[in-house]
Scaffold this motif. Structure first.
Motif, PDB file in Angstrom:
ATOM      1  N   LYS A 225       0.876  -1.021   0.015  1.00 33.75           N
ATOM      2  CA  LYS A 225       0.408  -0.074  -0.009  1.00 33.75           C
ATOM      3  C   LYS A 225       1.125   1.409   0.028  1.00 33.75           C
ATOM      4  CE  LYS A 225      -3.912   0.675   2.252  1.00 33.75           C
ATOM      5  NZ  LYS A 225      -4.736   0.249   3.048  1.00 33.75           N
ATOM      6  N   THR A 243      -2.889  -9.919  -9.137  1.00 33.52           N
ATOM      7  CA  THR A 243      -3.350  -9.753 -10.245  1.00 33.52           C
ATOM      8  C   THR A 243      -4.316  -8.381  -9.412  1.00 33.52           C
ATOM      9  OG1 THR A 243      -5.757 -10.276  -8.592  1.00 33.52           O
ATOM     10  CG2 THR A 243      -4.697 -11.438 -11.265  1.00 33.52           C
ATOM     11  N   GLU A 244      -4.215  -7.171  -9.718  1.00 24.86           N
ATOM     12  CA  GLU A 244      -4.929  -6.267  -9.284  1.00 24.86           C
ATOM     13  C   GLU A 244      -6.174  -6.655  -8.443  1.00 24.86           C
ATOM     14  OE1 GLU A 244      -5.067  -1.990  -8.074  1.00 24.86           O
ATOM     15  OE2 GLU A 244      -3.368  -3.211  -9.493  1.00 24.86           O
ATOM     16  N   THR A 245      -7.219  -6.842  -9.103  1.00 20.63           N
ATOM     17  CA  THR A 245      -8.237  -7.549  -8.100  1.00 20.63           C
ATOM     18  C   THR A 245      -7.931  -8.144  -6.947  1.00 20.63           C
ATOM     19  OG1 THR A 245      -9.723  -8.143 -10.868  1.00 20.63           O
ATOM     20  CG2 THR A 245     -10.735  -9.220  -8.290  1.00 20.63           C
ATOM     21  N   LYS A 247      -5.134  -7.230  -4.939  1.00 18.57           N
ATOM     22  CA  LYS A 247      -5.193  -6.355  -4.385  1.00 18.57           C
ATOM     23  C   LYS A 247      -5.975  -5.710  -3.670  1.00 18.57           C
ATOM     24  CE  LYS A 247      -0.475  -6.505  -6.405  1.00 18.57           C
ATOM     25  NZ  LYS A 247       0.953  -5.307  -7.884  1.00 18.57           N
ATOM     26  N   GLN A 248      -6.453  -5.133  -4.297  1.00 21.54           N
ATOM     27  CA  GLN A 248      -7.878  -4.213  -4.002  1.00 21.54           C
ATOM     28  C   GLN A 248      -8.827  -5.278  -3.343  1.00 21.54           C
ATOM     29  OE1 GLN A 248      -9.968  -3.523  -7.701  1.00 21.54           O
ATOM     30  NE2 GLN A 248      -8.753  -1.803  -8.483  1.00 21.54           N
TER      31      GLN A 248
END
Length: 292
Positions: A225, A243-245, A247-248
């Motif tokens: 973060k 993946t970005e998903t 991480k989110q």
């Protein structure tokens, strides 16, 4: 009407009527304890008495008591005496009394010894030194004794029936206790299974492993973060292949969910490969989407 005819007429009057017959020579009962009209062949009571008396050589006196059933006991209605004689019996000839000589003063003849009559009737002396009141009192006592004997038999029969009922109830009670014990065992097992099935993710070995690695994982997420580089100990969460998903999702969990929600989410993850669980979860999500 003779005593025999009167007795037969009494028996035929009502079906609950019966008689008892006692041999006055020895005090023994003749025939059954309770003689009904159907027990007397062809209603010939005299023949019935002779048959049960056996071989007799002289006239025999019997005492007949007429009774009626009264619930569990009986009551006395009447009584009489009956005398039966052997077949072809001939009474002994009486010796003629001598006539007084003529022209001589008649002298009084000696009086014969008075033979006691049945039950010490008046004018014939008494029996064994007892008068009529004493003998009647003895007869009443004998009747009362017979009634008590019958009542005792009834009580014994009732006690026997009650013991049988008690035994059956005890068997049913034992069966009920056995069924109750089985039901309690089944209930305890069901509770244990329910607890095992509802075991939260926090109690699972996977959560314990995750808890042990929590400091390391949180450090890696904080580095991600902050935009810093990926620590060497990041493991799977700090992998460049994330993946970005993913991480989110991790950031959303850290920023928005408390411990109870994370625990619930971990339980979902724990059963994620269970197809029935997934199908039910899909239905629940569709229902919630429709409600919104």
């Amino acid at each position: 009407m003779s005593n025999i005819a009167n007795t037969v007429q009494f028996l035929k009057g009502k079906p609950e009527r019966f008689i008892t017959i006692t041999n006055q020579d020895n005090g023994k009962l003749i025939g059954k304890n309770a003689i009904y009209i159907e027990d007397v062949p062809n209603e010939d009571l005299e023949t019935y008495i002779k048959l049960h008396l056996g071989a007799i050589t002289k006239p025999t006196l019997v005492w007949v008591e007429m009774r009626s059933k009264n619930g569990a006991t009986s009551k006395k209605e009447n009584s009489c005496k009956i005398e039966v004689s052997p077949v072809n019996y001939q009474a002994p000839q009486e010796t003629p009394q001598p006539q007084p000589l003529p022209l001589q003063e008649a002298r009084p003849l000696p009086q014969p010894y008075a033979t006691p009559s049945f039950l010490g009737s008046p004018g014939a002396g008494n029996v064994f030194g007892l008068g009529l009141p004493e003998i009647m009192g003895m007869q009443r006592k004998a009747d009362l004794l017979e009634d008590k004997k019958e009542q005792l038999l009834e009580v014994k029969d009732e006690l026997k029936a009650l013991k049988q009922v008690h035994a059956l109830l005890e068997i049913d009670h034992r069966g009920t206790l056995t069924q109750l014990s089985i039901a309690e065992s089944q209930k305890e097992m069901a509770v244990m299974l329910a607890k095992a099935e509802n075991k939260s993710f926090a109690d699972s070995p996977a959560f314990q492993t995750l808890l042990e690695k929590a400091p390391e994982l949180l450090g890696n997420l904080a580095a991600l973060k902050g935009g810093g580089g990926i620590p060497a100990t990041a493991g799977a969460l700090g992998s460049p292949d994330m993946t970005e998903t993913q991480k989110q999702f991790i950031e959303h969990v850290m920023d928005n969910l408390n411990d109870n929600q994370i625990n619930f989410l971990g339980s979902v993850c724990h059963y994620i490969n269970n197809e029935p669980f997934i199908n039910q979860l899909k239905i629940l999500i569709q229902q919630q989407n429709g409600a919104v």
